[in-house]
Design a protein around this motif. Structure first.
Motif, PDB file in Angstrom:
ATOM      1  N   GLN A  59      11.107-120.855  33.423  1.00  0.00           N
ATOM      2  CA  GLN A  59       9.978-120.765  32.503  1.00  0.00           C
ATOM      3  C   GLN A  59      10.158-119.536  31.607  1.00  0.00           C
ATOM      4  O   GLN A  59       9.241-118.753  31.423  1.00  0.00           O
ATOM      5  CB  GLN A  59       8.659-120.694  33.267  1.00  0.00           C
ATOM      6  CG  GLN A  59       8.393-121.929  34.107  1.00  0.00           C
ATOM      7  CD  GLN A  59       6.983-121.957  34.660  1.00  0.00           C
ATOM      8  OE1 GLN A  59       6.007-121.758  33.944  1.00  0.00           O
ATOM      9  NE2 GLN A  59       6.866-122.214  35.939  1.00  0.00           N
ATOM     10  N   ASP A  60      11.350-119.394  31.064  1.00  0.00           N
ATOM     11  CA  ASP A  60      11.673-118.276  30.190  1.00  0.00           C
ATOM     12  C   ASP A  60      11.467-118.703  28.733  1.00  0.00           C
ATOM     13  O   ASP A  60      12.157-119.590  28.232  1.00  0.00           O
ATOM     14  CB  ASP A  60      13.124-117.837  30.414  1.00  0.00           C
ATOM     15  CG  ASP A  60      13.510-116.655  29.535  1.00  0.00           C
ATOM     16  OD1 ASP A  60      12.620-116.095  28.865  1.00  0.00           O
ATOM     17  OD2 ASP A  60      14.702-116.290  29.535  1.00  0.00           O
ATOM     18  N   PHE A  61      10.515-118.064  28.060  1.00  0.00           N
ATOM     19  CA  PHE A  61      10.210-118.423  26.677  1.00  0.00           C
ATOM     20  C   PHE A  61      10.572-117.281  25.721  1.00  0.00           C
ATOM     21  O   PHE A  61       9.998-117.167  24.640  1.00  0.00           O
ATOM     22  CB  PHE A  61       8.724-118.766  26.544  1.00  0.00           C
ATOM     23  CG  PHE A  61       8.255-119.799  27.529  1.00  0.00           C
ATOM     24  CD1 PHE A  61       8.841-121.052  27.569  1.00  0.00           C
ATOM     25  CD2 PHE A  61       7.242-119.508  28.429  1.00  0.00           C
ATOM     26  CE1 PHE A  61       8.411-122.018  28.473  1.00  0.00           C
ATOM     27  CE2 PHE A  61       6.802-120.463  29.337  1.00  0.00           C
ATOM     28  CZ  PHE A  61       7.395-121.719  29.366  1.00  0.00           C
ATOM     29  N   THR A  62      11.532-116.464  26.121  1.00  0.00           N
ATOM     30  CA  THR A  62      11.916-115.301  25.318  1.00  0.00           C
ATOM     31  C   THR A  62      12.504-115.712  23.974  1.00  0.00           C
ATOM     32  O   THR A  62      12.163-115.149  22.925  1.00  0.00           O
ATOM     33  CB  THR A  62      12.932-114.433  26.073  1.00  0.00           C
ATOM     34  OG1 THR A  62      12.405-114.075  27.354  1.00  0.00           O
ATOM     35  CG2 THR A  62      13.267-113.180  25.284  1.00  0.00           C
ATOM     36  N   TYR A 115      10.045-123.139  24.681  1.00  0.00           N
ATOM     37  CA  TYR A 115      10.192-124.144  25.740  1.00  0.00           C
ATOM     38  C   TYR A 115      11.355-123.744  26.636  1.00  0.00           C
ATOM     39  O   TYR A 115      12.246-122.999  26.228  1.00  0.00           O
ATOM     40  CB  TYR A 115      10.410-125.552  25.166  1.00  0.00           C
ATOM     41  CG  TYR A 115      11.717-125.767  24.430  1.00  0.00           C
ATOM     42  CD1 TYR A 115      12.831-126.312  25.079  1.00  0.00           C
ATOM     43  CD2 TYR A 115      11.847-125.427  23.086  1.00  0.00           C
ATOM     44  CE1 TYR A 115      14.029-126.510  24.396  1.00  0.00           C
ATOM     45  CE2 TYR A 115      13.029-125.631  22.403  1.00  0.00           C
ATOM     46  CZ  TYR A 115      14.119-126.168  23.066  1.00  0.00           C
ATOM     47  OH  TYR A 115      15.306-126.358  22.394  1.00  0.00           O
ATOM     48  N   SER A 116      11.316-124.230  27.853  1.00  0.00           N
ATOM     49  CA  SER A 116      12.435-124.038  28.778  1.00  0.00           C
ATOM     50  C   SER A 116      12.949-125.413  29.179  1.00  0.00           C
ATOM     51  O   SER A 116      12.173-126.368  29.293  1.00  0.00           O
ATOM     52  CB  SER A 116      12.006-123.239  30.008  1.00  0.00           C
ATOM     53  OG  SER A 116      10.982-123.911  30.724  1.00  0.00           O
ATOM     54  N   ARG A 128       9.468-127.376  30.228  1.00  0.00           N
ATOM     55  CA  ARG A 128       8.105-126.844  30.109  1.00  0.00           C
ATOM     56  C   ARG A 128       7.932-126.176  28.756  1.00  0.00           C
ATOM     57  O   ARG A 128       8.830-125.498  28.268  1.00  0.00           O
ATOM     58  CB  ARG A 128       7.811-125.850  31.233  1.00  0.00           C
ATOM     59  CG  ARG A 128       6.392-125.291  31.170  1.00  0.00           C
ATOM     60  CD  ARG A 128       6.031-124.475  32.390  1.00  0.00           C
ATOM     61  NE  ARG A 128       5.794-125.285  33.560  1.00  0.00           N
ATOM     62  CZ  ARG A 128       4.663-125.950  33.818  1.00  0.00           C
ATOM     63  NH1 ARG A 128       3.671-125.935  32.936  1.00  0.00           N
ATOM     64  NH2 ARG A 128       4.520-126.637  34.923  1.00  0.00           N
ATOM     65  N   LEU A 129       6.747-126.359  28.181  1.00  0.00           N
ATOM     66  CA  LEU A 129       6.401-125.715  26.918  1.00  0.00           C
ATOM     67  C   LEU A 129       5.754-124.365  27.175  1.00  0.00           C
ATOM     68  O   LEU A 129       5.074-124.163  28.189  1.00  0.00           O
ATOM     69  CB  LEU A 129       5.420-126.591  26.129  1.00  0.00           C
ATOM     70  CG  LEU A 129       5.957-127.906  25.567  1.00  0.00           C
ATOM     71  CD1 LEU A 129       4.811-128.709  24.965  1.00  0.00           C
ATOM     72  CD2 LEU A 129       7.031-127.655  24.516  1.00  0.00           C
ATOM     73  N   GLY A 158       1.533-129.067  30.128  1.00  0.00           N
ATOM     74  CA  GLY A 158       2.526-128.068  29.760  1.00  0.00           C
ATOM     75  C   GLY A 158       3.958-128.471  29.990  1.00  0.00           C
ATOM     76  O   GLY A 158       4.874-127.735  29.627  1.00  0.00           O
ATOM     77  N   THR A 159       4.200-129.636  30.595  1.00  0.00           N
ATOM     78  CA  THR A 159       5.562-130.147  30.744  1.00  0.00           C
ATOM     79  C   THR A 159       5.833-131.140  29.624  1.00  0.00           C
ATOM     80  O   THR A 159       4.907-131.742  29.074  1.00  0.00           O
ATOM     81  CB  THR A 159       5.767-130.833  32.102  1.00  0.00           C
ATOM     82  OG1 THR A 159       4.926-132.000  32.185  1.00  0.00           O
ATOM     83  CG2 THR A 159       5.451-129.887  33.259  1.00  0.00           C
TER      84      THR A 159
END
Length: 202
Positions: A80-83, A87-88, A106-107, A131-132
């Motif tokens: 769940q890294d949104f850096t 989205y991941s 996942r968003l 969120g998916t």
């Protein structure tokens, strides 16, 4: 049996039954706390359904002809890294053997909608649930047209077979990176426009 909840229930039951039948299992999915997420191929021959648990674990259900057959479990949860993007990626699938390409994950909290786009202008809207997201698109990935033939032309356990498999994986990643993703917020603002996958996506 085509509802997401029913598909998840059948995949979970089948997984627990099969793992238990094999003997002591390292990790058995919790029988409670699961929720269905986004899915693709809901009633098709092959499909997939994202799932998440209240305890933080996640999984991807393998669907066959509208029924959940297996739950691939991640007890530690998926990325769940949104850096770098909103989205991941939990799973990506190139287009070969007549199947569409797919992207699942996942968003980020600020994201509401995702599109998967091919170079020929084809656009596929992702299914978004809690969120998916899950999207699939019919696209011609030229280097993968004869993926099965390439693998079957060598003995599977031979050096040539392993080398061809590695080449096929590299071609799959190259082709998949040609797909584009656009992500929008709830007001329709563009949050991301770029390659579907990057070098770290598994």
């Amino acid at each position: 049996m085509t509802s997401p909840a029913a598909q998840l229930e059948s995949a979970l039951a089948a997984t627990i039954t099969e793992k238990t039948a094999r003997g002591p299992a390292d990790v058995l999915p919790s029988p409670q706390g699961w929720h269905p997420g986004a899915r693709i191929g809901a009633t098709a021959e092959h499909g997939a359904l994202l799932a998440y648990n209240d305890d933080g674990s996640t999984g991807i259900c393998v669907l066959e002809n509208g029924r959940g057959r297996w739950l691939n479990l991640r007890p530690e949860g998926q990325a769940q890294d949104f850096t770098d993007r909103p989205y991941s990626v939990w799973h990506w699938m190139p287009a070969y053997n007549g199947r569409p390409a797919g992207l699942m994950g996942r968003l980020a909290p600020e994201a509401a909608r995702l599109e998967l786009r091919a170079n020929d202008g084809t656009v596929a809207e992702a299914d978004v649930v809690d969120g998916t997201f899950a999207a699939e698109i019919t696209v011609d990935m030229i280097s993968l047209r004869d993926a099965r033939g390439r693998l079957e032309s060598h003995e599977a356990d031979s050096d040539e077979g392993r080398a061809e498999f590695e080449r096929l994986l590299a071609d799959s990643r190259t082709e998949m990176a040609q797909l584009k993703v656009r992500v929008y917020d709830s007001a329709g603002g563009l949050l991301y426009d770029g390659a579907a996958i990057n070098a770290t996506d598994q």
